[in-house]
Design an enzyme around this catalytic site. Structure first.
Site, PDB file in Angstrom:
ATOM      1  N   CYS A   1      -1.880 -34.759  -8.796  1.00  0.00           N
ATOM      2  CA  CYS A   1      -2.755 -33.725  -8.234  1.00  0.00           C
ATOM      3  C   CYS A   1      -2.919 -33.875  -6.721  1.00  0.00           C
ATOM      4  O   CYS A   1      -3.275 -32.922  -6.044  1.00  0.00           O
ATOM      5  CB  CYS A   1      -4.109 -33.726  -8.921  1.00  0.00           C
ATOM      6  SG  CYS A   1      -4.978 -35.303  -8.830  1.00  0.00           S
TER       7      CYS A   1
ATOM      8  N   HIS B   1       5.251 -48.083   0.663  1.00  0.00           N
ATOM      9  CA  HIS B   1       4.422 -46.921   0.308  1.00  0.00           C
ATOM     10  C   HIS B   1       4.346 -46.766  -1.211  1.00  0.00           C
ATOM     11  O   HIS B   1       3.259 -46.558  -1.762  1.00  0.00           O
ATOM     12  CB  HIS B   1       4.979 -45.649   0.952  1.00  0.00           C
ATOM     13  CG  HIS B   1       4.230 -44.426   0.559  1.00  0.00           C
ATOM     14  ND1 HIS B   1       3.045 -44.061   1.152  1.00  0.00           N
ATOM     15  CD2 HIS B   1       4.466 -43.501  -0.414  1.00  0.00           C
ATOM     16  CE1 HIS B   1       2.589 -42.966   0.578  1.00  0.00           C
ATOM     17  NE2 HIS B   1       3.435 -42.595  -0.367  1.00  0.00           N
TER      18      HIS B   1
END
Length: 172
Positions: free
Chosen positions: A48, A97
Site C-alpha cells: 500500500c 534498501h
C-alpha cells in the site's frame, strides 16, 4: 542489482495508488517486465505504500529506461506523472534498501509486521514465473533472514503495528 520505485517517502498516495501492482497478479506483472527488458531477473514488490522493481542486469542504464517504459505502459501513465517521484539504487545500496524494507525500517509505521510477508510473496510470485535467478534469489533470501532477525532480536515490533493502530493510540 538495480532498484527503481516509489514509496510513501517520494510520492503522494494518489500516485502510489496508480502505480500499485498488488491489485493485479504480481506474477503476470513481473513476467511482462522480464519478457520486454534486458533484465535477467526481476521481482516486483508492491504494498500500500510502495511499488518497487528489483532487477539483475548487466546494463543498469538500459534497464532503468526499460523499467520506466514498463511502468508507463503497464499503468497507462505518462512518464512525467511519476518520473519526479522515482528513486533508484544500485548494487549494495539496492540490497541495503531491500533489507530495510524487509525489516520494517522503511515502513510508514516502523516495525510494521506485514511487510516481510509481502516481500516473501513478491519473491515467490517472481520465482513461480521463473523470473528470478542466482542474484535475486540470494539477495531476497538474505532479506528474509534480516527481516526475521530484526523481528526476533529487537523490540521493533512491540509498538504500533499499523497506521490505524497508531491513529487510535494517538487519539487516546
Amino acid at each position: 542489482l538495480f532498484l527503481l520505485g516509489v514509496s510513501h517517502r517520494t510520492a503522494p498516495v494518489e500516485l502510489r495508488e496508480k502505480l500499485d501492482f498488488s491489485s493485479r497478479d504480481l506474477g503476470a506483472a513481473v513476467e511482462a517486465l522480464v519478457t520486454r527488458s534486458s533484465a535477467a531477473e526481476s521481482v516486483v514488490l508492491s504494498t500500500c505504500n510502495r511499488s518497487e522493481i528489483y532487477v539483475a542486469s548487466t546494463d543498469s542504464d538500459r534497464t532503468r529506461e526499460e523499467v520506466v517504459s514498463f511502468l508507463s505502459d503497464y499503468h497507462q501513465l505518462p512518464r512525467d506523472a511519476f518520473m519526479p517521484h522515482l528513486f533508484a539504487h544500485r548494487d549494495m545500496a539496492a540490497a541495503r534498501h531491500l533489507f530495510r524494507v524487509a525489516a520494517g525500517l522503511d515502513s510508514l509505521v516502523v516495525g510494521e509486521p506485514q511487510i516481510l510477508g509481502q516481500v516473501k510473496d513478491a519473491f515467490q510470485a517472481a520465482a513461480e514465473r521463473h523470473c528470478t535467478g542466482p542474484l535475486l534469489s540470494k539477495t531476497f533470501h538474505w532479506a528474509f533472514g534480516v527481516g526475521k532477525r530484526v523481528r526476533t532480536e529487537t523490540a521493533l515490533g512491540e509498538g504500533a503495528v499499523s497506521v490505524s493502530f497508531a491513529a487510535v493510540a494517538l487519539a487516546r
